[in-house]
Scaffold this motif. Structure first.
Motif, PDB file in Angstrom:
ATOM      1  N   HIS A  50       0.813  -1.211   0.000  1.00 36.41           N
ATOM      2  CA  HIS A  50       0.000   0.000   0.000  1.00 36.41           C
ATOM      3  C   HIS A  50       0.851   1.269   0.000  1.00 36.41           C
ATOM      4  CE1 HIS A  50      -3.406  -2.617   0.351  1.00 36.41           C
ATOM      5  NE2 HIS A  50      -2.816  -3.214   1.368  1.00 36.41           N
ATOM      6  N   GLU A  51       1.576   1.398  -1.097  1.00 38.31           N
ATOM      7  CA  GLU A  51       2.363   2.589  -1.311  1.00 38.31           C
ATOM      8  C   GLU A  51       2.514   2.848  -2.808  1.00 38.31           C
ATOM      9  OE1 GLU A  51       5.951   1.605   0.749  1.00 38.31           O
ATOM     10  OE2 GLU A  51       6.798   0.468  -0.931  1.00 38.31           O
ATOM     11  N   LEU A  52       2.708   4.097  -3.129  1.00 43.62           N
ATOM     12  CA  LEU A  52       3.033   4.485  -4.500  1.00 43.62           C
ATOM     13  C   LEU A  52       4.522   4.785  -4.534  1.00 43.62           C
ATOM     14  CD1 LEU A  52       1.492   5.315  -7.275  1.00 43.62           C
ATOM     15  CD2 LEU A  52       2.160   7.625  -6.590  1.00 43.62           C
ATOM     16  N   MET A  53       5.242   4.097  -5.424  1.00 46.07           N
ATOM     17  CA  MET A  53       6.686   4.307  -5.511  1.00 46.07           C
ATOM     18  C   MET A  53       7.030   4.939  -6.851  1.00 46.07           C
ATOM     19  SD  MET A  53       9.864   1.628  -4.983  1.00 46.07           S
ATOM     20  CE  MET A  53       9.550   1.549  -3.230  1.00 46.07           C
ATOM     21  N   ILE A  54       7.808   6.017  -6.782  1.00 47.35           N
ATOM     22  CA  ILE A  54       8.310   6.683  -7.987  1.00 47.35           C
ATOM     23  C   ILE A  54       9.820   6.488  -8.012  1.00 47.35           C
ATOM     24  CG2 ILE A  54       8.327   8.787  -9.351  1.00 47.35           C
ATOM     25  CD1 ILE A  54       6.207   8.925  -6.337  1.00 47.35           C
ATOM     26  N   THR A  55      10.304   5.803  -9.033  1.00 47.46           N
ATOM     27  CA  THR A  55      11.735   5.547  -9.147  1.00 47.46           C
ATOM     28  C   THR A  55      12.273   6.235 -10.400  1.00 47.46           C
ATOM     29  OG1 THR A  55      11.245   3.455 -10.282  1.00 47.46           O
ATOM     30  CG2 THR A  55      11.686   3.349  -7.924  1.00 47.46           C
ATOM     31  N   ALA A  56      13.505   6.692 -10.319  1.00 46.59           N
ATOM     32  CA  ALA A  56      14.169   7.329 -11.452  1.00 46.59           C
ATOM     33  C   ALA A  56      15.608   6.851 -11.486  1.00 46.59           C
ATOM     34  CB  ALA A  56      14.113   8.844 -11.334  1.00 46.59           C
ATOM     35  N   SER A  57      16.174   6.822 -12.661  1.00 46.53           N
ATOM     36  CA  SER A  57      17.536   6.317 -12.837  1.00 46.53           C
ATOM     37  C   SER A  57      18.523   7.052 -11.929  1.00 46.53           C
ATOM     38  CB  SER A  57      17.972   6.484 -14.293  1.00 46.53           C
ATOM     39  OG  SER A  57      17.119   5.797 -15.164  1.00 46.53           O
ATOM     40  N   GLN A  58      19.318   6.275 -11.205  1.00 48.14           N
ATOM     41  CA  GLN A  58      20.425   6.773 -10.384  1.00 48.14           C
ATOM     42  C   GLN A  58      19.991   7.735  -9.287  1.00 48.14           C
ATOM     43  OE1 GLN A  58      22.877   8.249 -13.688  1.00 48.14           O
ATOM     44  NE2 GLN A  58      24.183   6.442 -13.501  1.00 48.14           N
ATOM     45  N   LYS A  59      18.728   7.569  -8.818  1.00 50.44           N
ATOM     46  CA  LYS A  59      18.239   8.401  -7.720  1.00 50.44           C
ATOM     47  C   LYS A  59      17.476   7.528  -6.737  1.00 50.44           C
ATOM     48  CE  LYS A  59      17.890  12.623 -10.471  1.00 50.44           C
ATOM     49  NZ  LYS A  59      17.011  13.699 -10.980  1.00 50.44           N
ATOM     50  N   ALA A  60      17.457   7.942  -5.495  1.00 51.27           N
ATOM     51  CA  ALA A  60      16.703   7.209  -4.485  1.00 51.27           C
ATOM     52  C   ALA A  60      15.216   7.344  -4.765  1.00 51.27           C
ATOM     53  CB  ALA A  60      17.023   7.741  -3.094  1.00 51.27           C
ATOM     54  N   PRO A  61      14.443   6.274  -4.610  1.00 53.02           N
ATOM     55  CA  PRO A  61      13.005   6.347  -4.909  1.00 53.02           C
ATOM     56  C   PRO A  61      12.256   7.236  -3.935  1.00 53.02           C
ATOM     57  CG  PRO A  61      13.557   4.245  -3.897  1.00 53.02           C
ATOM     58  CD  PRO A  61      14.854   4.929  -4.165  1.00 53.02           C
ATOM     59  N   GLU A  62      11.149   7.762  -4.404  1.00 49.30           N
ATOM     60  CA  GLU A  62      10.233   8.539  -3.575  1.00 49.30           C
ATOM     61  C   GLU A  62       8.972   7.698  -3.353  1.00 49.30           C
ATOM     62  OE1 GLU A  62      10.596  11.502  -2.155  1.00 49.30           O
ATOM     63  OE2 GLU A  62      12.599  11.892  -2.977  1.00 49.30           O
ATOM     64  N   VAL A  63       8.416   7.750  -2.151  1.00 48.70           N
ATOM     65  CA  VAL A  63       7.286   6.899  -1.792  1.00 48.70           C
ATOM     66  C   VAL A  63       6.150   7.736  -1.203  1.00 48.70           C
ATOM     67  CG1 VAL A  63       6.499   4.985  -0.335  1.00 48.70           C
ATOM     68  CG2 VAL A  63       8.780   4.904  -1.394  1.00 48.70           C
ATOM     69  N   ILE A  64       4.931   7.407  -1.609  1.00 45.51           N
ATOM     70  CA  ILE A  64       3.730   7.997  -1.024  1.00 45.51           C
ATOM     71  C   ILE A  64       2.904   6.860  -0.427  1.00 45.51           C
ATOM     72  CG2 ILE A  64       1.587   9.255  -1.452  1.00 45.51           C
ATOM     73  CD1 ILE A  64       2.937  10.550  -3.877  1.00 45.51           C
ATOM     74  N   PRO A  65       2.643   6.860   0.881  1.00 43.61           N
ATOM     75  CA  PRO A  65       1.776   5.828   1.447  1.00 43.61           C
ATOM     76  C   PRO A  65       0.378   5.906   0.838  1.00 43.61           C
ATOM     77  CG  PRO A  65       2.956   7.015   3.175  1.00 43.61           C
ATOM     78  CD  PRO A  65       3.158   7.786   1.905  1.00 43.61           C
TER      79      PRO A  65
END
Length: 306
Positions: free
Chosen positions: A79-94
């Motif tokens: 139950h989270e939305l994960m945004i990943t991008a090349s060579q960067k730490a992912p961002e997460v929204i619960p």
């Protein structure tokens, strides 16, 4: 939401129980889908806008952006939305109950942190009323159980659709999720041109509809239901369809034709409660395709795997 049959992999879908969460998710996936639309290279029939069923939810898959990639994933197990991008730490929204407006703002804040600057059309398509995302404080329900159940049903439909798709060697779409109506679909093409489509979907540009249906198709899908038709169902239609299309005998016996919609339907509940859900659904997919191919005189010898 305990299964009513021994087919525990196919969850029970009670529309009343999933309705509020489904309405919120529909808005959320429209926002994510529009981000994919604006950043992906164009593909015919709007295939560049679609989302996909993933091992734990719904995904954009990798999107090229300024020489690298980013991806947005709904995870309906954690139950989270994960945004990943090349060579960067992912961002997460619960993923939890929140308004569409808040989800919209949080998502674009996270994208900006990852260096993804994108502007989307700020209102939903294929629905009424089309409240701008930034102003939508109406849809705000997220029930983790309902979201997980929706994903599990999509996953089972996806697996069967993939099997059905494999038998066709003509032009065929991927099995993909259209966020406009929130339906999982797979489409076969005869190779022939189709007459100009007249449109008719709310908040959908006519030219988009006309390009999407520029070629003759036999299409099938899975739809989770709506207030006007609160019955999760599988559907199948042809465009253009021959006058005798709706009179064809299809399987299983529970399937029926809607004159109003111009489509065949099979209730998800009938599939879920059957002794062999996958085979019942495959029978529906194959027989409705044959109804389209035979009545429209497709060159089946050169389109189907022997």
């Amino acid at each position: 939401m305990n299964p009513k049959s021994t087919n525990s992999q196919w969850p029970v879908l009670d529309f009343q129980e999933i309705e509020a969460t489904l309405a919120t998710l529909h808005q959320w996936i429209q926002i994510v889908g529009k981000i994919r639309l604006k950043t992906m290279p164009w593909q015919n029939h709007s295939w560049h806008v679609t989302l996909y069923v993933s091992p734990n939810g719904i995904t954009t898959q990798g999107i090229p952006f300024n020489g690298s990639f980013f991806q947005i994933d709904f995870d309906f197990e954690n139950h989270e939305l994960m945004i990943t991008a090349s060579q960067k730490a992912p961002e997460v929204i619960p993923l939890q109950s929140m308004t569409v407006a808040k989800f919209h703002d949080l998502l674009f804040e996270k994208l900006t942190k990852l260096g993804v600057e994108v502007t989307i059309h700020g209102s939903p398509n294929e629905m009424e009323p089309a409240i701008p995302f930034k102003e939508n404080t109406t849809n705000k329900t997220y029930d983790p159980v309902a979201a997980n159940t929706i994903w599990k049903a999509l996953m089972q439909a996806n697996c069967t659709f993939q099997k059905f798709r494999s038998q066709y060697i003509g032009k065929c779409s991927l099995v993909h999720l259209f966020w406009g109506a929130f339906d999982l679909a797979v489409t076969r093409f005869s190779g022939k041109d189709a007459p100009l489509h007249q449109g008719g979907m709310p908040n959908m540009p006519l030219e988009v509809m006309q390009e999407a249906y520029s070629k003759e198709v036999s299409s099938a899908g899975f739809w989770l239901g709506s207030k006007d038709f609160p019955v999760p169902s599988f559907y199948a239609y042809a465009y253009p369809s021959a006058p005798e299309f709706g009179n064809q005998k299809v399987a299983p016996k529970q399937a029926f034709y809607s004159e109003e919609m111009g489509e065949f339907f099979l209730k998800y509940e009938d599939v879920q409660q059957s002794d062999n859900p996958e085979q019942m659904l495959l029978d529906f997919l194959q027989s409705t395709y044959e109804a389209a191919a035979e009545t429209s005189k497709w060159d089946r010898d050169n389109l189907e795997r022997k």
